[in-house]
Design an enzyme around this catalytic site. Structure first.
Site, mmCIF file in Angstrom:
data_model
loop_
_atom_site.group_PDB
_atom_site.id
_atom_site.type_symbol
_atom_site.label_atom_id
_atom_site.label_comp_id
_atom_site.label_asym_id
_atom_site.label_seq_id
_atom_site.Cartn_x
_atom_site.Cartn_y
_atom_site.Cartn_z
ATOM 1 N N ARG A 180 -3.759 -10.070 4.752
ATOM 2 C CA ARG A 180 -4.146 -10.130 3.337
ATOM 3 C C ARG A 180 -2.970 -9.596 2.519
ATOM 4 O O ARG A 180 -2.591 -8.438 2.649
ATOM 5 C CB ARG A 180 -5.401 -9.287 3.114
ATOM 6 C CG ARG A 180 -5.951 -9.301 1.695
ATOM 7 C CD ARG A 180 -7.233 -8.477 1.620
ATOM 8 N NE ARG A 180 -7.823 -8.490 0.282
ATOM 9 C CZ ARG A 180 -7.490 -7.652 -0.686
ATOM 10 N NH1 ARG A 180 -6.567 -6.709 -0.481
ATOM 11 N NH2 ARG A 180 -8.065 -7.735 -1.878
ATOM 12 N N LYS B 26 0.819 -1.211 0.000
ATOM 13 C CA LYS B 26 0.000 0.000 0.000
ATOM 14 C C LYS B 26 0.853 1.262 0.000
ATOM 15 O O LYS B 26 2.051 1.236 0.280
ATOM 16 C CB LYS B 26 -0.972 -0.029 1.181
ATOM 17 C CG LYS B 26 -2.086 -1.034 0.953
ATOM 18 C CD LYS B 26 -3.215 -0.909 1.933
ATOM 19 C CE LYS B 26 -4.382 -1.805 1.494
ATOM 20 N NZ LYS B 26 -5.480 -1.811 2.490
#
Length: 287
Positions: A267, A233
């Protein structure tokens, strides 16, 4: 940082009921990401065709994924919504092929219609970045035995990073998630079927994301699995200065920190590297 033993809050009898699968949470689980989209921030277009999705799924399982998460709509900052028919076309054929295999398959969607169709096609879990706020979302899942993952997002993907603002980010995100858990239970979804996700990068600044990671332990102890999605991210790009594909090492470090702070599920894009890091951590911590 607290020691692993001090920060882990997982009771050894905690589990996630996930369709026909029962996933014990006494060790951290790895959810492997499959983006069946042309525009996801990290790997958009790489796994867009059915044969690519199936090959990717087999590779992730071989690397050690405990759950697969397939999404047909990018939720990167600035992303536009995808029509139901197109999202359906992207994910349902793969779900039908993968359902009932060695690991449960999760569908990443915000649309109640697709939730119902995905469960009928064999999905064992529904992962909703919108926190099941759409009309009929909880009802689409309640009558099944599928698990759900309720995520926090401030705003919506197209504008969520414009000006995220909180007084106390951890307290506010936790309060929101607990309210959604109660709503899920009222709709008939047992707590053993519920995971919660603070939504790293979804309407949060770098400071908000770091605060949530430091205080992730505050989300434990409520009888729900805690899922953390930090892989590749932008917060990791801000810290390291690297592009998404080069954030493997930072992503593994973030996943390890999340587990140390109480996450039950991480995840990730890079399953093999994450598995190895967690194996070393478990050996050292004695878990």
């Amino acid at each position: 940082m607290n020691s692993p033993h001090a920060s882990r809050v997982t009771p050894h009898d905690l589990y996630l009921r996930c369709g026909r699968y029962t996933l014990p949470l006494k060790r951290p689980l790895i959810m492997g990401i499959i983006n069946a989209t042309p525009d996801s921030f990290s790997d958009g277009g790489e796994f867009f065709k059915l044969n690519q999705i199936l090959t990717r799924a087999e590779a992730l399982i071989a690397e050690g994924a405990d759950i697969l998460d397939i999404g047909g709509e990018s939720t990167r900052p600035g992303a536009a919504p995808v029509p139901l028919d197109e999202e359906r076309r992207r994910v349902l054929p793969a779900l039908e092929k993968l359902a009932g295999g060695r690991v449960p398959v999760s569908i990443d969607t915000q649309k109640p219609e697709l939730m119902r169709e995905a469960i009928a096609a064999g999905a064992s879990m529904v992962n909703d970045v919108n926190g099941f706020r759409a009309t009929g979302a909880f009802e689409a899942v309640a009558a099944s035995n599928a698990a759900i993952c309720i995520m926090h997002m401030q705003g919506e993907p197209r504008s969520m990073q414009a000006n995220p603002n909180y007084g106390d980010v951890t307290a506010e995100v936790r309060s929101y998630l607990m309210e959604r858990v109660r709503a899920a239970e009222a709709a008939g979804i047992a707590r053993e079927r519920i995971a919660i996700d603070p939504g790293f990068g979804f309407g949060k600044t770098l400071a908000h994301n770091l605060a949530l990671l430091r205080e992730l332990g505050k989300f434990g102890g409520v009888g729900c699995a805690v899922l953390a999605g930090l892989s590749r991210k932008s917060m990791l790009g801000t810290i390291t200065g690297r592009d998404p594909a080069a954030r493997v090492h930072a992503s593994v470090a973030a996943a390890l920190l999340a587990v140390q702070q109480g996450a039950h599920i991480v995840r990730v894009h890079d399953v093999s590297a994450t598995r190895d890091a967690l194996a070393v951590w478990r050996a050292v911590s004695g878990d």
